[in-house]
Design a protein around this motif. Structure first.
Motif, PDB file in Angstrom:
ATOM      1  N   LEU A   1      20.706  31.390 -14.651  1.00 56.35           N
ATOM      2  CA  LEU A   1      21.676  30.338 -14.478  1.00 56.35           C
ATOM      3  C   LEU A   1      21.698  30.143 -16.103  1.00 56.35           C
ATOM      4  O   LEU A   1      20.908  29.353 -16.558  1.00 56.35           O
ATOM      5  CB  LEU A   1      21.184  29.067 -13.677  1.00 56.35           C
ATOM      6  N   GLN A   2      23.034  30.335 -16.552  1.00 56.93           N
ATOM      7  CA  GLN A   2      23.233  29.926 -17.837  1.00 56.93           C
ATOM      8  C   GLN A   2      23.889  28.534 -17.832  1.00 56.93           C
ATOM      9  O   GLN A   2      24.973  28.329 -17.248  1.00 56.93           O
ATOM     10  CB  GLN A   2      24.182  30.832 -18.606  1.00 56.93           C
ATOM     11  N   MET A   3      23.530  27.508 -18.632  1.00 55.32           N
ATOM     12  CA  MET A   3      23.850  26.197 -18.535  1.00 55.32           C
ATOM     13  C   MET A   3      24.361  25.342 -19.898  1.00 55.32           C
ATOM     14  O   MET A   3      23.675  25.482 -20.784  1.00 55.32           O
ATOM     15  CB  MET A   3      22.791  25.148 -18.033  1.00 55.32           C
ATOM     16  N   ASN A   4      25.667  25.352 -19.899  1.00 48.15           N
ATOM     17  CA  ASN A   4      26.460  25.130 -21.275  1.00 48.15           C
ATOM     18  C   ASN A   4      26.879  23.858 -21.148  1.00 48.15           C
ATOM     19  O   ASN A   4      27.209  23.136 -19.805  1.00 48.15           O
ATOM     20  CB  ASN A   4      27.487  26.097 -21.720  1.00 48.15           C
ATOM     21  N   SER A   5      27.066  23.074 -22.141  1.00 49.88           N
ATOM     22  CA  SER A   5      27.734  21.767 -22.217  1.00 49.88           C
ATOM     23  C   SER A   5      26.926  20.859 -21.281  1.00 49.88           C
ATOM     24  O   SER A   5      27.702  20.054 -20.444  1.00 49.88           O
ATOM     25  CB  SER A   5      29.260  21.704 -21.861  1.00 49.88           C
TER      26      SER A   5
ATOM     27  N   VAL B   1      14.765  20.462 -15.783  1.00 48.06           N
ATOM     28  CA  VAL B   1      15.489  20.208 -16.990  1.00 48.06           C
ATOM     29  C   VAL B   1      15.943  18.864 -17.159  1.00 48.06           C
ATOM     30  O   VAL B   1      16.186  18.271 -16.447  1.00 48.06           O
ATOM     31  CB  VAL B   1      16.986  21.032 -16.523  1.00 48.06           C
ATOM     32  N   THR B   2      15.816  18.504 -18.688  1.00 48.13           N
ATOM     33  CA  THR B   2      15.869  17.031 -18.964  1.00 48.13           C
ATOM     34  C   THR B   2      17.150  17.215 -19.917  1.00 48.13           C
ATOM     35  O   THR B   2      16.830  17.654 -21.150  1.00 48.13           O
ATOM     36  CB  THR B   2      14.692  16.506 -19.415  1.00 48.13           C
ATOM     37  N   VAL B   3      18.042  16.456 -19.748  1.00 46.58           N
ATOM     38  CA  VAL B   3      19.107  16.329 -20.811  1.00 46.58           C
ATOM     39  C   VAL B   3      19.263  14.878 -21.368  1.00 46.58           C
ATOM     40  O   VAL B   3      19.564  13.913 -20.670  1.00 46.58           O
ATOM     41  CB  VAL B   3      20.631  16.869 -20.035  1.00 46.58           C
ATOM     42  N   SER B   4      18.695  14.638 -22.728  1.00 48.82           N
ATOM     43  CA  SER B   4      18.810  13.259 -23.146  1.00 48.82           C
ATOM     44  C   SER B   4      18.687  13.616 -24.712  1.00 48.82           C
ATOM     45  O   SER B   4      18.400  14.397 -25.311  1.00 48.82           O
ATOM     46  CB  SER B   4      17.273  12.703 -22.799  1.00 48.82           C
ATOM     47  N   SER B   5      19.135  12.330 -25.204  1.00 48.09           N
ATOM     48  CA  SER B   5      19.239  12.390 -26.899  1.00 48.09           C
ATOM     49  C   SER B   5      18.040  11.773 -27.245  1.00 48.09           C
ATOM     50  O   SER B   5      17.689  11.684 -28.419  1.00 48.09           O
ATOM     51  CB  SER B   5      20.551  11.476 -27.303  1.00 48.09           C
TER      52      SER B   5
ATOM     53  N   LEU C   1      13.614  20.412 -22.435  1.00 45.16           N
ATOM     54  CA  LEU C   1      14.449  19.149 -22.964  1.00 45.16           C
ATOM     55  C   LEU C   1      15.514  19.664 -23.823  1.00 45.16           C
ATOM     56  O   LEU C   1      15.189  20.256 -24.773  1.00 45.16           O
ATOM     57  CB  LEU C   1      13.263  18.146 -23.707  1.00 45.16           C
ATOM     58  N   VAL C   2      16.667  19.446 -23.612  1.00 45.82           N
ATOM     59  CA  VAL C   2      17.768  19.473 -24.431  1.00 45.82           C
ATOM     60  C   VAL C   2      18.875  18.313 -24.641  1.00 45.82           C
ATOM     61  O   VAL C   2      18.754  17.409 -23.737  1.00 45.82           O
ATOM     62  CB  VAL C   2      18.464  20.789 -23.978  1.00 45.82           C
ATOM     63  N   GLN C   3      19.274  18.401 -25.770  1.00 43.14           N
ATOM     64  CA  GLN C   3      20.257  17.267 -26.092  1.00 43.14           C
ATOM     65  C   GLN C   3      21.657  17.575 -25.194  1.00 43.14           C
ATOM     66  O   GLN C   3      21.977  18.666 -24.838  1.00 43.14           O
ATOM     67  CB  GLN C   3      20.551  17.216 -27.607  1.00 43.14           C
ATOM     68  N   PRO C   4      22.306  16.507 -25.134  1.00 44.85           N
ATOM     69  CA  PRO C   4      23.631  16.506 -24.411  1.00 44.85           C
ATOM     70  C   PRO C   4      24.569  17.627 -25.284  1.00 44.85           C
ATOM     71  O   PRO C   4      24.614  17.285 -26.646  1.00 44.85           O
ATOM     72  CB  PRO C   4      24.286  15.095 -24.375  1.00 44.85           C
ATOM     73  N   GLY C   5      25.389  18.441 -24.370  1.00 46.01           N
ATOM     74  CA  GLY C   5      26.019  19.297 -25.219  1.00 46.01           C
ATOM     75  C   GLY C   5      25.323  20.543 -25.494  1.00 46.01           C
ATOM     76  O   GLY C   5      25.795  21.515 -25.749  1.00 46.01           O
TER      77      GLY C   5
END
Length: 128
Positions: free
Chosen positions: A86-90, A124-128, A11-15
């Motif tokens: 796989l490096q994932m940014n932004s 991979v979960t991108v959420s605030s 889990l990661v925040q947007p950006g």
């Protein structure tokens, strides 16, 4: 014969950023190992079809990216460690998906099409 295991999801925040790994082991009936095969990363978001994200040649010289990730994701590999990355940014919420690594693409479908070997995926979960 060939096993691929993804790791690094979460889990990661947007950006934010994440780095996925794909560890390869074993060899094919023809005797080839991880370093002999091109590899790709695919992803499948909830309710959507699996889509191509990125690919890299066996040597690491050539790389390919989907328009949706270009400029944000970087595919790489370290053949001395039998591992792809796989490096994932932004990261964006729309990047939320199960990410799969794959190897041994059919020559006619390279780089976006059918691969012979697949990992089990990492979320991979991108959420605030």
């Amino acid at each position: 014969q060939v096993q691929l295991v993804e790791s690094g999801g979460g889990l990661v925040q947007p950006g934010g950023s994440l780095r996925l790994s794909c560890a390869g082991s074993g060899r094919t009936a023809s005797g080839r190992t991880f370093s002999n095969y091109a590899m790709g990363w695919f992803r499948q978001a909830p309710g959507k079809e699996r889509e191509f994200a990125a690919a890299i040649s066996a040597s690491g010289f050539s790389t390919y990216y989907a328009d949706s990730v270009k400029g944000r994701f970087t595919i790489s590999r370290d053949n001395t460690k039998n591992t792809g990355y796989l490096q994932m940014n932004s990261l964006k919420p729309e990047d939320t998906a199960v990410y799969y690594c794959a190897q041994d693409p059919l020559p006619e479908s390279w780089p976006r099409g059918t691969y012979r070997y697949w990992g089990q995926g990492t979320q991979v979960t991108v959420s605030s």
